[in-house]
Design a protein around this motif. Sequence first.
Motif, PDB file in Angstrom:
ATOM      1  N   TRP A  60      88.756  51.805  54.387  1.00  0.00           N
ATOM      2  CA  TRP A  60      87.953  50.989  53.480  1.00  0.00           C
ATOM      3  C   TRP A  60      87.807  51.604  52.090  1.00  0.00           C
ATOM      4  N   ASP A  61      87.524  52.885  52.004  1.00  0.00           N
ATOM      5  CA  ASP A  61      87.309  53.519  50.698  1.00  0.00           C
ATOM      6  C   ASP A  61      88.547  53.410  49.817  1.00  0.00           C
TER       7      ASP A  61
ATOM      8  N   LEU B 269      89.334  49.563  48.929  1.00  0.00           N
ATOM      9  CA  LEU B 269      88.480  48.967  47.904  1.00  0.00           C
ATOM     10  C   LEU B 269      88.775  49.548  46.530  1.00  0.00           C
ATOM     11  N   ALA B 270      89.021  50.850  46.464  1.00  0.00           N
ATOM     12  CA  ALA B 270      89.361  51.464  45.183  1.00  0.00           C
ATOM     13  C   ALA B 270      90.643  50.861  44.611  1.00  0.00           C
TER      14      ALA B 270
ATOM     15  N   GLU C  34      80.960  45.881  54.638  1.00  0.00           N
ATOM     16  CA  GLU C  34      81.703  47.088  54.298  1.00  0.00           C
ATOM     17  C   GLU C  34      81.847  47.247  52.783  1.00  0.00           C
ATOM     18  N   ILE C  35      82.130  46.141  52.094  1.00  0.00           N
ATOM     19  CA  ILE C  35      82.308  46.210  50.637  1.00  0.00           C
ATOM     20  C   ILE C  35      80.988  46.527  49.956  1.00  0.00           C
TER      21      ILE C  35
ATOM     22  N   LYS D 149      78.467  48.065  51.149  1.00  0.00           N
ATOM     23  CA  LYS D 149      78.088  49.441  51.453  1.00  0.00           C
ATOM     24  C   LYS D 149      78.698  50.401  50.436  1.00  0.00           C
ATOM     25  N   ARG D 150      79.908  50.116  50.004  1.00  0.00           N
ATOM     26  CA  ARG D 150      80.628  51.015  49.098  1.00  0.00           C
ATOM     27  C   ARG D 150      80.326  50.727  47.626  1.00  0.00           C
ATOM     28  N   LEU D 151      79.941  49.497  47.324  1.00  0.00           N
ATOM     29  CA  LEU D 151      79.620  49.159  45.944  1.00  0.00           C
ATOM     30  C   LEU D 151      78.240  49.656  45.547  1.00  0.00           C
ATOM     31  N   GLY D 152      77.368  49.778  46.531  1.00  0.00           N
ATOM     32  CA  GLY D 152      76.018  50.243  46.241  1.00  0.00           C
ATOM     33  C   GLY D 152      75.275  49.283  45.337  1.00  0.00           C
TER      34      GLY D 152
END
Length: 378
Positions: free
Chosen positions: A98-99, A102-103, A132-133, A135-138
Amino acid sequence: MNYVTNLKKEDLAGDRIGVFFGTFAPLHVGHQAEIYKAAALNDGVLVVTSGYTGDRGEKIGLPLRKRFRYLRQAFADEWQIKVDYLDEDNMPKMPNGWDVWLAKLIAIVKRNIVNKDAKIIFYTGEQDYKDEIEKRLGDDPQYSVSLMDRTILNISATKIRQDPLKYWDFINRVFRRHFVQKVVVMGGANSGKSTLIRRLARSANSPFSDDFAEIYQEASNVADSEMDIKDYLNIIQGQYQANSTEINSPANNGLAIFNGDAISLQAYSNLLLNEDEREQLEHLYNTTISAEEIDLILVIPPFSDQRRTIIRATGAAVDPIKYHRELLRLINQYGFADKLVVLDAKNQPNDPAGYYARYLQALDAIQAYTGFDIEHRR
């Protein structure tokens, strides 16, 4: 502003950009409805197809690069919609990727937009993807995720892959070419081939191609025995294009019937050309036959009909029995024996030449080999 372009579009301008991502194997009307919704709610939409070697698309013959090309064509006339792709090879598989994924997606978005600070809205139909997205975008205010309502159009790419003919009307027209069932009818000159093809296609309400060799020979004023390498090159390519035109026709309903192909032409040229000429053509025949991806071959064997008048002068240079034998040899050589049906239905007293018997046998073969239900669709 360039409204119609395939290979290069201007980067998406504006302060609000939608990003619609997925596998798109294939693109269907459900995807389209949501993409158009995103286009109406934003200044532009970037459609990103993602995948990896051996993914569910590639397993049905739609690898990532082909899906990208089809998508780009599907939205070629939409200035507000741009297409790109995300290659997932060489990155960790989900859920560990995922990391990195998304990057990479954000980098693709940035290279396709004018305003790098524009508000970006990701659209997904999966709650897990949204979670999931996010969570990573904050708390980054530039990005948000919108969950699509998939109940509006109850169709999925999974359903289509399992039974494309059943869900034909839901498949995007550009992607339909991949799922069409392709039938070629082979037979010697004056065998009733063209008439049979026309009647089969009209019974199924499906598109059919013409015999390009006949068209070419009439236009070029060249008889069978006079044709050279250049003539055969033109006919091979011309017939392939004629068949492709029917596959891409709006009339395509999941079945296309061809009046000519590379195998039937090669059988003919093998009987008329010398060895050196045959070798010069062999590579083009091999390449074309591989690209045609025929699903069913119907062969009309030689037969006699005292009442039939010759309606085409071409073809007389080849003995029909020798031609039939060469056809069968090539069909076996290219590995298509399991797709072959010889139309040898027995004649009835009121059908002495077997025209109607071959027609009925061909209808049965089409349904058995392709799954296309002609009775249901008439």
